[in-house]
Motif scaffolding. Structure first.
Motif, short mmCIF file in Angstrom:
data_model
loop_
_atom_site.label_atom_id
_atom_site.label_comp_id
_atom_site.label_asym_id
_atom_site.label_seq_id
_atom_site.Cartn_x
_atom_site.Cartn_y
_atom_site.Cartn_z
N GLY A 157 -3.07 3.66 -1.56
CA GLY A 157 -3.18 5.08 -1.84
C GLY A 157 -4.25 5.75 -1.00
O GLY A 157 -4.09 6.88 -0.54
N VAL A 175 -2.98 6.29 2.53
CA VAL A 175 -2.08 7.45 2.60
C VAL A 175 -2.89 8.74 2.65
O VAL A 175 -2.60 9.66 3.43
CB VAL A 175 -1.12 7.46 1.39
N LYS A 176 -3.95 8.83 1.84
CA LYS A 176 -4.81 10.02 1.85
C LYS A 176 -5.48 10.20 3.20
O LYS A 176 -5.62 11.33 3.70
CB LYS A 176 -5.87 9.91 0.76
N ILE A 192 -4.34 9.22 6.14
CA ILE A 192 -3.34 9.67 7.10
C ILE A 192 -3.05 11.15 6.91
O ILE A 192 -2.97 11.93 7.88
CB ILE A 192 -2.06 8.83 6.96
N GLN A 193 -2.90 11.58 5.65
CA GLN A 193 -2.66 13.00 5.38
C GLN A 193 -3.84 13.85 5.83
O GLN A 193 -3.65 14.93 6.42
CB GLN A 193 -2.42 13.20 3.88
#
Length: 256
Positions: free
Chosen positions: A219, A222-223, A225-226
């Motif tokens: 998780g 993913v944060k 990358i965003q």
């Protein structure tokens, strides 16, 4: 310069700050007792003011051109507000070490440091050369009656934190609890600080286990990358506005 760059720049700096928090979370994904952080932000609006000076005198042409329009400004900026810590428990892992302890539910171990009383969820304990129960940083773990010294013999620690040696009680580990709206703040070295704690009435420990970090590695990736993509978007917006200003200077004012 196009003033629209400044709100976008504040957004870019905000994304950069979030990336630093994410990176710190990822760096501590294997740190026992670590609690992940989340950066919060707030909107900042420029103070509105009148176009003409308040003195009542007629403003000059240059002042009128340079003044902002009447009413509130349309631009909004973003600024770091505070770092929120998530106190959800991490996964409990078996170690087999009789001095490793994991707290089930709420609560913190109390430790004594040169800076004063601090708290931790990291239960990786050991004995120093004085046979004191200490953290992995060498700070004494506090019991209900002060520092805990464990004599040689057959050691047994109960799930309530009672320490026995050769079936003789020698100490009890002190577990502190905090109100949900007054949780301790992060200090340094994985420790927490607060003066709102109270001794837990019914602590529950798992002996031979430690609590791992509550960071979800996937998780958090993913944060990150965003956040990186959002940061790149702000860079492209700034480059676009810069290109628009360049065109306005070089082409729009050109006499044909």
């Amino acid at each position: 310069m196009n003033r629209g760059i400044y709100p976008i720049l504040s957004g870019a700096l905000a994304h950069e700050r979030r990336m630093q928090v994410f990176a710190n979370n990822m760096a501590n994904v294997n740190t026992a007792g670590f609690k992940q952080d989340e950066q919060a932000f707030q909107a900042v609006f420029p103070k509105p003011h009148l176009a003409l000076p308040a003195s009542g005198h007629t403003a000059g042409l240059a002042q009128q051109i340079g003044a902002r329009p009447f009413g509130p400004a349309e631009r909004a900026f973003v600024a770091p507000h505070l770092v929120k810590t998530t106190f959800e428990p991490g996964r409990i892992r078996l170690t087999g070490n009789p001095l490793d302890l994991a707290i089930q539910g709420q609560g913190f171990f109390e430790v004594k440091t040169p800076q004063g009383t601090r708290y931790t969820r990291n239960g990786m304990f050991s004995l120093d050369n004085q046979r004191r129960l200490v953290t992995n940083l060498g700070y004494p773990v506090m019991g209900t009656k002060g520092e805990i010294k464990i004599p040689a013999g057959k050691l047994e620690i109960s799930t309530q934190g009672d320490i026995k040696v050769d079936d003789k009680s020698v100490a009890a580990i002190k577990i502190m609890e905090f109100p949900d709206d007054q949780m301790p703040a992060k200090f340094a070295e994985g420790l927490f600080v607060s003066d709102k704690g109270t001794a837990a009435k019914n602590p529950l420990l798992q002996v031979g286990h430690i609590e791992e970090s509550n960071v979800n590695a996937i998780g958090e990736m993913v944060k990150m990358i965003q956040g990186m993509r959002s940061y790149e978007s702000t860079q492209k917006l700034i480059q676009t506005l810069d290109r628009m200003a360049e065109v306005a200077i070089q082409d729009v004012g050109r006499v044909l």
